[in-house]
Design a protein around this motif. Structure first.
Motif, PDB file in Angstrom:
ATOM      1  N   THR A  73      94.795  31.091   6.027  1.00  0.00           N
ATOM      2  CA  THR A  73      93.670  30.172   5.845  1.00  0.00           C
ATOM      3  C   THR A  73      92.348  30.851   6.170  1.00  0.00           C
ATOM      4  OG1 THR A  73      95.110  28.334   6.480  1.00  0.00           O
ATOM      5  CG2 THR A  73      92.749  27.907   6.512  1.00  0.00           C
ATOM      6  N   GLN A 272      93.582  31.762  -3.346  1.00  0.00           N
ATOM      7  CA  GLN A 272      94.351  30.532  -3.183  1.00  0.00           C
ATOM      8  C   GLN A 272      95.438  30.415  -4.253  1.00  0.00           C
ATOM      9  OE1 GLN A 272      93.836  29.409  -0.069  1.00  0.00           O
ATOM     10  NE2 GLN A 272      93.370  27.310  -0.696  1.00  0.00           N
ATOM     11  N   SER A 283      94.225  20.063  -5.625  1.00  0.00           N
ATOM     12  CA  SER A 283      93.618  20.272  -4.306  1.00  0.00           C
ATOM     13  C   SER A 283      93.606  21.748  -3.923  1.00  0.00           C
ATOM     14  CB  SER A 283      94.373  19.466  -3.242  1.00  0.00           C
ATOM     15  OG  SER A 283      95.748  19.844  -3.213  1.00  0.00           O
ATOM     16  N   SER A 286      91.521  22.915  -0.873  1.00  0.00           N
ATOM     17  CA  SER A 286      91.915  22.463   0.472  1.00  0.00           C
ATOM     18  C   SER A 286      90.695  22.216   1.366  1.00  0.00           C
ATOM     19  CB  SER A 286      92.852  23.477   1.147  1.00  0.00           C
ATOM     20  OG  SER A 286      94.004  23.691   0.370  1.00  0.00           O
ATOM     21  N   ASN A 287      89.552  21.897   0.739  1.00  0.00           N
ATOM     22  CA  ASN A 287      88.287  21.641   1.445  1.00  0.00           C
ATOM     23  C   ASN A 287      87.802  22.843   2.254  1.00  0.00           C
ATOM     24  OD1 ASN A 287      87.874  18.950   0.565  1.00  0.00           O
ATOM     25  ND2 ASN A 287      89.328  18.205   2.098  1.00  0.00           N
ATOM     26  N   ASN A 317      92.814  23.747  12.184  1.00  0.00           N
ATOM     27  CA  ASN A 317      93.355  23.120  10.983  1.00  0.00           C
ATOM     28  C   ASN A 317      94.876  23.206  10.936  1.00  0.00           C
ATOM     29  OD1 ASN A 317      90.883  22.336  10.017  1.00  0.00           O
ATOM     30  ND2 ASN A 317      91.162  23.239   8.008  1.00  0.00           N
TER      31      ASN A 317
END
Length: 361
Positions: A73, A272, A283, A286-287, A317
């Motif tokens: 991430t 990603q 999505s 994933s913000n 997260n």
């Protein structure tokens, strides 16, 4: 040496030391206060703050797989944060990084779906990442053009472009790129496994993605802190009109900042797709683009602080996913901590007085 100069030197050293301590305390105050507020919230919810902290740590670093997920991430966070440093240096509150990440994912997926006869897998992966960077750069430049040519606020331009990008993903996933016989939120068909970024020991961590992110952050720090381009961006950020008078083309520099930010966010989108999901999903961001905004704001727009803060946010997260299982708390508690932390940092008295220059790299 005479007593008088020695006394002045000692007083200067003490003043510098006191200023450093004051700045450090001002930096630590938002973190301490936000932790205290979240601890109070935990107490209200009937959970021990110590138990919450232990659960977050266990969820983030309790196993090799979880630690690898934190670093996985971290890679797109660093890429998006590096890009945002360029636009923030130019005095632009750029909120369109989320859409640029999404468009980068779309372009990387399109390149991965194209036939590459006779091309080595490594070269095809590089082309997919380059396609993501190009798509993000063009999307960022379009946002910049709306601001510099169309006189649209960069905030509204960025948010609007985010919605368009998300609409494009939904159209592709449920339309031309839908899985045969079914269209679902699960996304497109998986990409050819030869185009997947290699991972470490079967975990989610791609060393190549993390290396790209680290190089992007180091390169950003060098460009912003050691080059004429970085100096011009600083001039534009301080006063576009004054920069124009001094011969710096403010509109052009802003467009370049948007394009560079978009390119790095586009690489994050490609990572990603190729390294995490191996397909395009609605999505896909994933913000992480919005989370990168919080990271850069909390870092005071300093490249040196982006990596540790991004690692902290990434751990929050990932670690928060364990809260519902161990304590029955919502995983969104980590978002509360992140938001409060950034808000208090922005409202701190040290920030209001100016402190160190926020545009420093």
């Amino acid at each position: 040496m005479s007593p008088e100069p020695a006394g002045r030197a000692g007083a200067s050293a003490r003043a510098a030391w006191a200023a450093w301590i004051g700045a450090a305390a001002s930096r630590a105050a938002p973190l301490a206060l936000s932790l205290a507020l979240v601890a109070g919230l935990c107490a209200v919810l009937g959970a021990s703050p110590a138990a919450v902290a232990a659960s977050l740590w266990e969820g983030a670093f309790g196993s090799m797989e979880q630690a690898a997920r934190v670093l996985a991430t971290l890679a797109p966070l660093l890429l998006c944060g590096s890009g945002l440093l360029f636009t923030f240096r130019a005095g632009l509150y750029h909120l369109g990084v989320e859409g640029q990440l999404v468009i980068g994912a779309v372009c990387a997926t399109g390149a991965a779906r194209a036939p590459w006869p006779g091309l080595a897998a490594g070269a095809a992966v590089a082309l997919c990442i380059a396609a993501g960077a190009l798509g993000g750069a063009l999307w960022g430049a379009l946002t910049g053009a709306l601001h510099t040519r169309g006189r649209v606020s960069e905030i509204f331009a960025g948010l609007g472009m985010n919605f368009v990008a998300q609409g494009a993903v939904l159209y592709l996933v449920f339309g031309p790129w839908k899985r045969p016989g079914v269209a679902s939120m699960a996304g497109t068909e998986p990409l050819d496994s030869a185009l997947w970024l290699s991972t470490l020991g079967g975990t989610e961590l791609s060393p190549a993605a993390l290396l790209l992110a680290a190089l992007a952050l180091v390169g950003t720090a060098v460009v912003l802190g050691r080059t004429h381009f970085g100096l011009r961006l600083r001039a534009v950020g301080l006063s576009p009109r004054a920069a124009e008078v001094l011969g710096v083309p403010a509109a052009r520099e802003m467009l370049l900042a948007f394009a560079i930010s978009g390119a790095l966010a586009g690489v994050a989108g490609a990572v990603q797709v190729l390294g995490t999901f191996h397909r395009l999903i609605p999505s896909v961001s994933s913000n992480l683009g919005f989370l990168a905004l919080l990271v850069v704001m909390l870092a005071g727009r300093r490249a040196a602080l982006v990596a540790p803060i991004a690692l902290f946010f990434s751990a929050l997260n990932v670690g928060s996913l364990k809260l519902p299982m161990t304590l029955g708390l919502e995983s969104s508690l980590s978002g509360v901590l992140q938001g409060v932390l950034v808000l208090l940092a922005l409202l701190s008295p040290w920030k209001a007085r100016g402190g160190a220059r926020p545009e420093e790299a």
